[in-house]
Scaffold this motif. Structure first.
Motif, short mmCIF file in Angstrom:
data_model
loop_
_atom_site.label_atom_id
_atom_site.label_comp_id
_atom_site.label_asym_id
_atom_site.label_seq_id
_atom_site.Cartn_x
_atom_site.Cartn_y
_atom_site.Cartn_z
N ASP A 347 3.63 23.38 -29.15
CA ASP A 347 4.99 23.55 -28.62
C ASP A 347 5.44 24.92 -29.09
N GLY A 348 5.24 25.90 -28.24
CA GLY A 348 5.45 27.27 -28.68
C GLY A 348 4.32 27.65 -29.62
N ASP A 349 4.66 27.94 -30.91
CA ASP A 349 3.66 28.34 -31.89
C ASP A 349 3.41 27.23 -32.90
N ARG A 350 3.95 26.03 -32.64
CA ARG A 350 3.82 24.92 -33.57
C ARG A 350 3.08 23.75 -32.93
N VAL A 351 2.32 23.05 -33.76
CA VAL A 351 1.61 21.87 -33.30
C VAL A 351 2.62 20.74 -33.10
N SER A 367 5.60 15.20 -19.40
CA SER A 367 5.46 14.93 -20.85
C SER A 367 6.61 15.59 -21.60
N HIS A 368 6.81 15.15 -22.83
CA HIS A 368 7.83 15.73 -23.71
C HIS A 368 7.41 15.53 -25.17
N VAL A 369 7.93 16.40 -26.05
CA VAL A 369 7.58 16.34 -27.48
C VAL A 369 8.26 15.13 -28.11
N VAL A 370 7.46 14.32 -28.81
CA VAL A 370 8.04 13.17 -29.53
C VAL A 370 7.94 13.34 -31.06
N VAL A 371 6.95 14.12 -31.52
CA VAL A 371 6.81 14.35 -32.96
C VAL A 371 6.48 15.83 -33.18
N PRO A 372 7.46 16.64 -33.59
CA PRO A 372 7.15 18.03 -33.93
C PRO A 372 6.51 18.09 -35.33
N THR A 373 5.73 19.09 -35.60
CA THR A 373 5.14 19.28 -36.94
C THR A 373 5.43 20.71 -37.39
N GLY A 374 5.21 20.94 -38.64
CA GLY A 374 5.45 22.28 -39.18
C GLY A 374 4.21 23.13 -39.21
N ILE A 375 3.15 22.67 -38.59
CA ILE A 375 1.88 23.40 -38.64
C ILE A 375 1.93 24.54 -37.61
N SER A 376 1.74 25.74 -38.08
CA SER A 376 1.79 26.90 -37.18
C SER A 376 0.40 27.25 -36.69
N ARG A 377 0.35 28.00 -35.61
CA ARG A 377 -0.93 28.42 -35.05
C ARG A 377 -1.71 29.25 -36.06
N ALA A 379 -1.90 29.05 -39.18
CA ALA A 379 -2.48 28.30 -40.28
C ALA A 379 -3.76 27.58 -39.88
N LEU A 380 -4.13 27.60 -38.61
CA LEU A 380 -5.30 26.88 -38.14
C LEU A 380 -6.49 27.81 -37.98
N SER A 381 -7.66 27.21 -38.09
CA SER A 381 -8.87 27.98 -37.83
C SER A 381 -8.93 28.29 -36.33
N PRO A 382 -9.63 29.32 -35.93
CA PRO A 382 -9.75 29.63 -34.50
C PRO A 382 -10.29 28.46 -33.68
N TYR A 383 -11.22 27.69 -34.23
CA TYR A 383 -11.79 26.55 -33.50
C TYR A 383 -10.73 25.49 -33.25
N ALA A 384 -9.94 25.15 -34.31
CA ALA A 384 -8.91 24.11 -34.16
C ALA A 384 -7.81 24.56 -33.20
N ALA A 385 -7.43 25.87 -33.32
CA ALA A 385 -6.39 26.38 -32.42
C ALA A 385 -6.85 26.34 -30.96
N GLY A 386 -8.13 26.65 -30.74
CA GLY A 386 -8.66 26.61 -29.38
C GLY A 386 -8.63 25.20 -28.80
N ARG A 387 -8.96 24.22 -29.60
CA ARG A 387 -8.94 22.83 -29.11
C ARG A 387 -7.52 22.42 -28.74
N LEU A 388 -6.57 22.82 -29.58
CA LEU A 388 -5.18 22.42 -29.31
C LEU A 388 -4.60 23.19 -28.13
N ASP A 406 -5.86 15.64 -39.08
CA ASP A 406 -7.13 16.38 -39.12
C ASP A 406 -6.87 17.89 -39.00
N ALA A 407 -5.88 18.25 -38.11
CA ALA A 407 -5.54 19.68 -37.97
C ALA A 407 -4.95 20.24 -39.26
N ARG A 408 -4.13 19.40 -39.93
CA ARG A 408 -3.53 19.84 -41.17
C ARG A 408 -4.60 20.04 -42.25
#
Length: 413
Positions: A347-351, A367-377, A379-388, A406-408
């Motif tokens: 959602d923007g730059d956040r998971v 669709s719509h966001v139901v649970v925002p998280t504080g995880i930023s792009r 902070a993720l490995s390139p592989y995880a960011a690509g999947r998301l 798992d992303a965290r």
């Protein structure tokens, strides 16, 4: 050189009918088309009786065109009586009838007589003119300003006749006229097998391309067949010829040529047996094409047509309403199904965890966001960011939380 009358007649059963109920006569000075109706109840008999009776007029000499006009009218009235006598003799012929359109030349004048929806045309110079008026239900509507000629051409009752020769009217009203004719004129008599399927501009073009009456009549019948004419087609072409040519001689075509019932088709025959109608008092219904020429009947048909139009509109509205209800129900059910789905994405730059599916219906997201998280792009490995970036579907909200965990863990690692 004396101007001659050169005529030719051609008749065809059409592409659908099994028998020819049209009749035609091309004589010395008399020319006639009759379109019988009544199906197996005797349309061919009706046109044959009428044609053979009216054709006797060709044997007469007339001092004036008015005498010829009266003779044609009288012959049609006599033919009407013959049809009535035939029905008395044979009850199965009840309801049969026929149109009749005839012309006879007297010097430089043509006398015409007409009833029904067969037609007489005159081609003179560069113009084709319809001489007769159709005695049909829709023509009456046009004449009274209730519909336009364009609407009449596609009206569902365009074949309903208001006037015919038959056993429905003891004193039929015959239209007559006296018209001057000129060398080079070309007269056309036809059943509605031609006029209902071939546009007048095409009739005019075909006539222009035919050198003589025989070729013209054949070409017009051919044009009707090319248009898929399901009805019988009969055409008579009459040329007022300067060259002194001659007709092919008295010529009968269609049902009159086959004489489907010689016993009944003999004009003036007297019947000595007890009329069959007395033995069969229950009169069978006449075909829809036969109706009295009355305003009461006209108004009744108009009211019936209006009811039919309203019924059709109501039916269409009901169909449209059902389709709209189906679309709405389908949309609601489909949307509810999408809201049972989850996925994880950015959602923007956040998971974030989304409810719905990663799609949209036009400008409406599904669709719509139901649970925002504080995880930023970042902070993720390139592989995880690509999947998301491609989003990760989840079977449930709990499964979506596991994917976020798992992303965290990946970001901490």
């Amino acid at each position: 050189m004396r101007t001659a009358t050169v005529g030719a007649a051609v008749s065809h059963v059409g592409r659908v009918r099994s028998n020819n109920q049209d009749s035609g006569y091309a004589g010395t000075n008399l020319f006639l088309v009759a379109d019988g109706m009544g199906g197996h109840a005797g349309g061919d008999v009706a046109s044959s009786i009428a044609t053979r009776r009216i054709a006797q007029t060709d044997r007469l000499d007339f001092a004036t065109p008015q005498e010829a006009e009266f003779a044609l009218q009288s012959a049609m009235v006599d033919a009407n009586r013959e049809l009535g006598r035939a029905v008395l003799e044979r009850s199965e012929l009840m309801g049969m009838g026929t149109t009749a359109s005839a012309l006879i030349r007297v010097g430089d004048v043509v006398a015409t007589a007409h009833i029904g929806d067969s037609r007489i045309y005159l081609q003179r110079g560069g113009e084709l003119s319809q001489i007769t008026n159709d005695h049909t239900f829709v023509q009456r509507l046009v004449e009274t300003g209730r519909i336009t000629p364009e609407e009449a051409a596609v009206h569902p009752r365009r074949s309903v006749l208001m006037r015919v020769l038959g056993d429905v009217d003891h004193a039929p009203e015959i239209d007559t006229s006296v018209i001057a004719t000129l060398p080079g004129d070309r007269w056309i008599l036809c059943s509605d097998g031609l006029s209902s399927y071939v546009p007048e501009e095409e009739i005019h073009a075909v006539l222009n391309g035919a050198e003589d009456a025989r070729r013209a009549a054949g070409a017009l019948v051919g044009a009707a067949l090319e248009h898929g004419a399901p009805d019988n087609v009969t055409v008579i072409v009459v040329d007022i010829d300067r060259s002194g040519g001659t007709s092919e001689g008295p010529q009968l075509v269609g049902a009159a040529a086959n004489d489907p019932d010689p016993e009944l088709a003999t004009p003036g025959r007297q019947h000595n047996r007890l009329p069959a109608v007395l033995l069969h008092p229950m009169r069978t219904a006449a075909p829809e094409r036969f109706h009295p020429d009355s305003e009461d009947y006209l108004d009744a048909l108009i009211r019936e047509d209006r009811r039919r139009v309203w019924r059709r509109r109501i039916t269409w509205l009901a169909v449209v309403a059902l389709v709209l209800v189906g679309v709405v129900v389908g949309a609601v059910v489909g949307y509810r199904y999408t809201q049972t789905q989850y996925y994880v994405g950015f959602d923007g730059d956040r998971v974030a965890i989304y409810q719905g599916v990663h799609a949209s219906l036009g400008p409406i997201p599904l669709s719509h966001v139901v649970v925002p998280t504080g995880i930023s792009r970042g902070a993720l490995s390139p592989y995880a960011a690509g999947r998301l970036d491609d989003t990760i579907p989840a079977d449930s909200l709990q499964d979506a939380r596991r994917i976020v965990d798992d992303a965290r863990q990946d970001s901490r690692g």
